[in-house]
Design a protein around this motif. Structure first.
Motif, PDB file in Angstrom:
ATOM      1  N   ASP A   1       0.803  -1.232   0.000  1.00 41.17           N
ATOM      2  CA  ASP A   1       0.000   0.000   0.000  1.00 41.17           C
ATOM      3  C   ASP A   1       0.833   1.278   0.000  1.00 41.17           C
ATOM      4  OD1 ASP A   1      -2.495  -1.323   0.007  1.00 41.17           O
ATOM      5  OD2 ASP A   1      -2.335  -1.667   2.168  1.00 41.17           O
ATOM      6  N   ARG A   2       2.086   1.194   0.482  1.00 40.23           N
ATOM      7  CA  ARG A   2       2.911   2.413   0.572  1.00 40.23           C
ATOM      8  C   ARG A   2       4.250   2.192  -0.116  1.00 40.23           C
ATOM      9  NH1 ARG A   2       3.654   4.351   6.513  1.00 40.23           N
ATOM     10  NH2 ARG A   2       4.802   2.368   6.554  1.00 40.23           N
ATOM     11  N   VAL A   3       4.715   3.231  -0.816  1.00 35.82           N
ATOM     12  CA  VAL A   3       5.978   3.117  -1.552  1.00 35.82           C
ATOM     13  C   VAL A   3       7.126   2.753  -0.617  1.00 35.82           C
ATOM     14  CG1 VAL A   3       7.643   4.326  -3.017  1.00 35.82           C
ATOM     15  CG2 VAL A   3       5.207   4.743  -3.316  1.00 35.82           C
ATOM     16  N   GLU A   4       7.116   3.342   0.568  1.00 29.18           N
ATOM     17  CA  GLU A   4       8.228   3.094   1.496  1.00 29.18           C
ATOM     18  C   GLU A   4       8.299   1.647   1.960  1.00 29.18           C
ATOM     19  OE1 GLU A   4       5.226   5.758   3.808  1.00 29.18           O
ATOM     20  OE2 GLU A   4       5.893   5.446   1.729  1.00 29.18           O
ATOM     21  N   ASP A   5       7.214   0.887   1.796  1.00 25.72           N
ATOM     22  CA  ASP A   5       7.203  -0.520   2.206  1.00 25.72           C
ATOM     23  C   ASP A   5       7.584  -1.476   1.073  1.00 25.72           C
ATOM     24  OD1 ASP A   5       6.391   0.229   4.751  1.00 25.72           O
ATOM     25  OD2 ASP A   5       4.256   0.062   4.260  1.00 25.72           O
ATOM     26  N   ILE A   6       7.817  -0.955  -0.123  1.00 31.56           N
ATOM     27  CA  ILE A   6       8.171  -1.805  -1.256  1.00 31.56           C
ATOM     28  C   ILE A   6       9.578  -2.352  -1.066  1.00 31.56           C
ATOM     29  CG2 ILE A   6       8.593  -1.871  -3.755  1.00 31.56           C
ATOM     30  CD1 ILE A   6       6.549   0.365  -4.069  1.00 31.56           C
ATOM     31  N   PRO A   7       9.743  -3.668  -1.146  1.00 27.59           N
ATOM     32  CA  PRO A   7      11.090  -4.237  -1.040  1.00 27.59           C
ATOM     33  C   PRO A   7      11.863  -3.986  -2.338  1.00 27.59           C
ATOM     34  CG  PRO A   7       9.503  -5.959  -1.510  1.00 27.59           C
ATOM     35  CD  PRO A   7       8.699  -4.704  -1.330  1.00 27.59           C
ATOM     36  N   GLU A   8      13.124  -4.359  -2.346  1.00 27.21           N
ATOM     37  CA  GLU A   8      13.897  -4.250  -3.585  1.00 27.21           C
ATOM     38  C   GLU A   8      13.300  -5.184  -4.647  1.00 27.21           C
ATOM     39  OE1 GLU A   8      16.330  -1.990  -4.002  1.00 27.21           O
ATOM     40  OE2 GLU A   8      15.715  -1.350  -1.991  1.00 27.21           O
ATOM     41  N   GLY A   9      13.491  -4.847  -5.890  1.00 25.99           N
ATOM     42  CA  GLY A   9      12.959  -5.673  -6.968  1.00 25.99           C
ATOM     43  C   GLY A   9      12.091  -4.851  -7.899  1.00 25.99           C
ATOM     44  N   ALA A  10      11.018  -5.444  -8.388  1.00 24.83           N
ATOM     45  CA  ALA A  10      10.147  -4.779  -9.361  1.00 24.83           C
ATOM     46  C   ALA A  10       8.821  -4.414  -8.710  1.00 24.83           C
ATOM     47  CB  ALA A  10       9.897  -5.698 -10.555  1.00 24.83           C
ATOM     48  N   VAL A  11       8.213  -3.343  -9.221  1.00 22.15           N
ATOM     49  CA  VAL A  11       6.908  -2.906  -8.736  1.00 22.15           C
ATOM     50  C   VAL A  11       5.987  -2.693  -9.931  1.00 22.15           C
ATOM     51  CG1 VAL A  11       7.678  -0.482  -8.650  1.00 22.15           C
ATOM     52  CG2 VAL A  11       5.634  -1.187  -7.379  1.00 22.15           C
ATOM     53  N   ILE A  12       4.784  -3.244  -9.817  1.00 20.65           N
ATOM     54  CA  ILE A  12       3.767  -3.042 -10.849  1.00 20.65           C
ATOM     55  C   ILE A  12       2.923  -1.836 -10.470  1.00 20.65           C
ATOM     56  CG2 ILE A  12       1.805  -4.060 -12.076  1.00 20.65           C
ATOM     57  CD1 ILE A  12       2.851  -6.824 -11.164  1.00 20.65           C
ATOM     58  N   ILE A  13       2.782  -0.907 -11.398  1.00 17.36           N
ATOM     59  CA  ILE A  13       1.867   0.217 -11.199  1.00 17.36           C
ATOM     60  C   ILE A  13       0.500  -0.204 -11.717  1.00 17.36           C
ATOM     61  CG2 ILE A  13       1.326   2.592 -11.847  1.00 17.36           C
ATOM     62  CD1 ILE A  13       4.291   3.142 -11.913  1.00 17.36           C
ATOM     63  N   ARG A  14      -0.496  -0.143 -10.868  1.00 19.40           N
ATOM     64  CA  ARG A  14      -1.831  -0.669 -11.171  1.00 19.40           C
ATOM     65  C   ARG A  14      -2.486   0.070 -12.335  1.00 19.40           C
ATOM     66  NH1 ARG A  14      -3.808   1.739  -5.435  1.00 19.40           N
ATOM     67  NH2 ARG A  14      -3.550   3.937  -5.970  1.00 19.40           N
TER      68      ARG A  14
ATOM     69  N   ARG B   1      12.722  -1.246 -10.419  1.00 23.68           N
ATOM     70  CA  ARG B   1      12.257  -1.605 -11.766  1.00 23.68           C
ATOM     71  C   ARG B   1      10.747  -1.409 -11.815  1.00 23.68           C
ATOM     72  NH1 ARG B   1      12.012  -7.562 -14.758  1.00 23.68           N
ATOM     73  NH2 ARG B   1      10.748  -6.834 -16.512  1.00 23.68           N
ATOM     74  N   ILE B   2      10.258  -0.704 -12.828  1.00 24.21           N
ATOM     75  CA  ILE B   2       8.837  -0.373 -12.924  1.00 24.21           C
ATOM     76  C   ILE B   2       8.176  -1.163 -14.058  1.00 24.21           C
ATOM     77  CG2 ILE B   2       7.162   1.451 -13.412  1.00 24.21           C
ATOM     78  CD1 ILE B   2       9.144   3.455 -12.232  1.00 24.21           C
ATOM     79  N   VAL B   3       7.058  -1.800 -13.735  1.00 20.98           N
ATOM     80  CA  VAL B   3       6.178  -2.382 -14.747  1.00 20.98           C
ATOM     81  C   VAL B   3       4.938  -1.495 -14.755  1.00 20.98           C
ATOM     82  CG1 VAL B   3       4.869  -4.400 -15.474  1.00 20.98           C
ATOM     83  CG2 VAL B   3       7.051  -4.703 -14.285  1.00 20.98           C
ATOM     84  N   ASP B   4       4.877  -0.574 -15.714  1.00 19.46           N
ATOM     85  CA  ASP B   4       3.825   0.442 -15.700  1.00 19.46           C
ATOM     86  C   ASP B   4       2.583  -0.074 -16.430  1.00 19.46           C
ATOM     87  OD1 ASP B   4       2.249   2.646 -15.584  1.00 19.46           O
ATOM     88  OD2 ASP B   4       3.667   4.027 -16.548  1.00 19.46           O
ATOM     89  N   ALA B   5       1.625  -0.556 -15.634  1.00 19.46           N
ATOM     90  CA  ALA B   5       0.385  -1.092 -16.194  1.00 19.46           C
ATOM     91  C   ALA B   5      -0.745  -0.062 -16.153  1.00 19.46           C
ATOM     92  CB  ALA B   5      -0.028  -2.352 -15.434  1.00 19.46           C
ATOM     93  N   THR B   6      -0.414   1.218 -15.980  1.00 21.14           N
ATOM     94  CA  THR B   6      -1.436   2.261 -15.981  1.00 21.14           C
ATOM     95  C   THR B   6      -2.210   2.232 -17.293  1.00 21.14           C
ATOM     96  OG1 THR B   6       0.043   3.674 -14.668  1.00 21.14           O
ATOM     97  CG2 THR B   6      -1.867   4.733 -15.687  1.00 21.14           C
ATOM     98  N   CYS B   7      -3.518   2.248 -17.205  1.00 19.98           N
ATOM     99  CA  CYS B   7      -4.351   2.279 -18.410  1.00 19.98           C
ATOM    100  C   CYS B   7      -3.993   3.509 -19.240  1.00 19.98           C
ATOM    101  CB  CYS B   7      -5.828   2.334 -18.013  1.00 19.98           C
ATOM    102  SG  CYS B   7      -6.935   2.649 -19.397  1.00 19.98           S
ATOM    103  N   PRO B   8      -3.793   3.368 -20.540  1.00 22.82           N
ATOM    104  CA  PRO B   8      -3.459   4.521 -21.387  1.00 22.82           C
ATOM    105  C   PRO B   8      -4.493   5.647 -21.319  1.00 22.82           C
ATOM    106  CG  PRO B   8      -3.043   2.489 -22.576  1.00 22.82           C
ATOM    107  CD  PRO B   8      -3.749   2.097 -21.303  1.00 22.82           C
ATOM    108  N   PHE B   9      -5.766   5.305 -21.098  1.00 24.56           N
ATOM    109  CA  PHE B   9      -6.799   6.340 -20.981  1.00 24.56           C
ATOM    110  C   PHE B   9      -6.638   7.119 -19.680  1.00 24.56           C
ATOM    111  CE2 PHE B   9      -8.708   3.206 -23.860  1.00 24.56           C
ATOM    112  CZ  PHE B   9      -9.082   4.030 -24.915  1.00 24.56           C
ATOM    113  N   VAL B  10      -6.257   6.432 -18.603  1.00 27.30           N
ATOM    114  CA  VAL B  10      -5.978   7.109 -17.330  1.00 27.30           C
ATOM    115  C   VAL B  10      -4.754   8.005 -17.480  1.00 27.30           C
ATOM    116  CG1 VAL B  10      -5.307   6.773 -14.911  1.00 27.30           C
ATOM    117  CG2 VAL B  10      -7.028   5.275 -15.953  1.00 27.30           C
ATOM    118  N   LYS B  11      -3.736   7.483 -18.157  1.00 28.52           N
ATOM    119  CA  LYS B  11      -2.514   8.258 -18.385  1.00 28.52           C
ATOM    120  C   LYS B  11      -2.834   9.551 -19.141  1.00 28.52           C
ATOM    121  CE  LYS B  11       1.310   6.313 -18.342  1.00 28.52           C
ATOM    122  NZ  LYS B  11       2.336   6.059 -17.296  1.00 28.52           N
ATOM    123  N   LYS B  12      -3.714   9.460 -20.123  1.00 29.97           N
ATOM    124  CA  LYS B  12      -4.097  10.647 -20.895  1.00 29.97           C
ATOM    125  C   LYS B  12      -4.801  11.672 -20.004  1.00 29.97           C
ATOM    126  CE  LYS B  12      -3.466  11.079 -24.635  1.00 29.97           C
ATOM    127  NZ  LYS B  12      -2.351  11.757 -25.346  1.00 29.97           N
ATOM    128  N   ALA B  13      -5.669  11.213 -19.119  1.00 24.68           N
ATOM    129  CA  ALA B  13      -6.341  12.121 -18.185  1.00 24.68           C
ATOM    130  C   ALA B  13      -5.326  12.808 -17.270  1.00 24.68           C
ATOM    131  CB  ALA B  13      -7.378  11.364 -17.361  1.00 24.68           C
TER     132      ALA B  13
END
Length: 278
Positions: A57-70, A88-100
């Motif tokens: 739930d919080r960025v500060e709690d993310i361990p080392e490795g990869a993180v998926i953006i919802r 490492r970022i796996v950016d799964a943000t919906c393109p329509f959300v990104k546009k907004a």
């Protein structure tokens, strides 16, 4: 008992893209998590957890490795923090959300007061708001809230991608009266509009309507409200286990639709449950 299943029921493009990216990343990353649930489907989130994708739930709690953006995206501040940690970022943000997000940032930079049509507590809305860093932002849920907005010289409107077009239109009408200059970007996803129109059409034909999807899913809850306005015998269920046979007394035709985050297998299970009732 006749069943009418909406053709558009289930995953939209953005959700399908996000889940494909998440499962693929789970297969190729030794250590991986997602910042918030990847989509609003508890059942699919559990499947990802079984593959080692922990929800953080919080960025500060993310361990080392990869993180998926919802698929709903994250706030600008959260993204800054992730980048600063060089994860490492796996950016799964919906393109329509990104546009907004991009439109909100642009309007703010250019001096417009940003009006975001949406639900204030929703993570997508919180994310979009955060990109309007250079000025005022107001989140407006309906026409009554819009009527309370102060007058502004320049207003720019964007919408949560799962909003109804009718709600956006009503708020724009109010903003026209409250601003000297109004700029509008219709950021409602086409898939949302298609689902809502199809759900309305089906609700007019049936004795009972089922809407399938996560109880935390904004677009599923909105589909439920839209159907309920037409067919009062509308029920929002998350799984087949919640379908109550007692609902179907004197029901000859059932309509079924599902939110954009609802996996196909859950839809199929609900349809099969309904078929066994009579």
């Amino acid at each position: 008992m006749k069943i009418i299943l909406a053709q558009s029921a289930g995953f939209c493009f953005g959700v399908k893209r996000a889940t494909t990216m998440a499962f693929d990343a789970a297969d190729h990353c030794h250590q991986i998590c997602s910042l918030g649930p990847i989509i609003h489907s508890p059942q699919l989130v559990r499947k990802l957890e079984e593959k080692g994708v922990e929800v953080i739930d919080r960025v500060e709690d993310i361990p080392e490795g990869a993180v998926i953006i919802r698929s709903h995206g994250v706030t600008a501040q959260e993204l800054d923090h992730i980048l600063a940690r060089e994860l490492r970022i796996v950016d799964a943000t919906c393109p329509f959300v990104k546009k907004a997000q991009e439109y909100a940032a642009m309007l703010s930079r250019e001096g417009y007061t940003v009006i975001l049509v949406g639900e204030e507590e929703h993570p997508e809305v919180q994310g979009i708001v955060s990109y309007a860093r250079d000025g005022e932002v107001f989140v407006v849920g309906d026409r009554d809230q819009a009527e309370k907005l102060p007058r502004k010289k320049r207003m720019g409107v964007v919408a949560q991608t799962t909003q109804s077009f009718d709600n956006l239109r009503q708020i724009i009408e109010v903003c026209l009266e409250k601003s000297g200059e109004l700029r509008v970007f219709n950021t409602i996803c086409d898939a949302t509009s298609v689902r809502q129109k199809e759900a309305q059409a089906i609700a007019r034909q049936v004795d009972l309507m089922l809407v399938i999807g996560g109880f935390n899913s904004a677009n599923t809850s909105r589909l439920t409200r839209i159907c309920s306005d037409i067919q009062p015998r509308t029920h929002h269920v998350e799984t087949a286990a919640e379908v109550d046979p007692q609902w179907f007394d004197e029901v000859h035709t059932v309509g079924i639709t599902a939110g954009a985050s609802t996996p196909r297998w859950i839809i199929e299970e609900v349809v099969e449950k309904v078929r066994t009732i009579r």
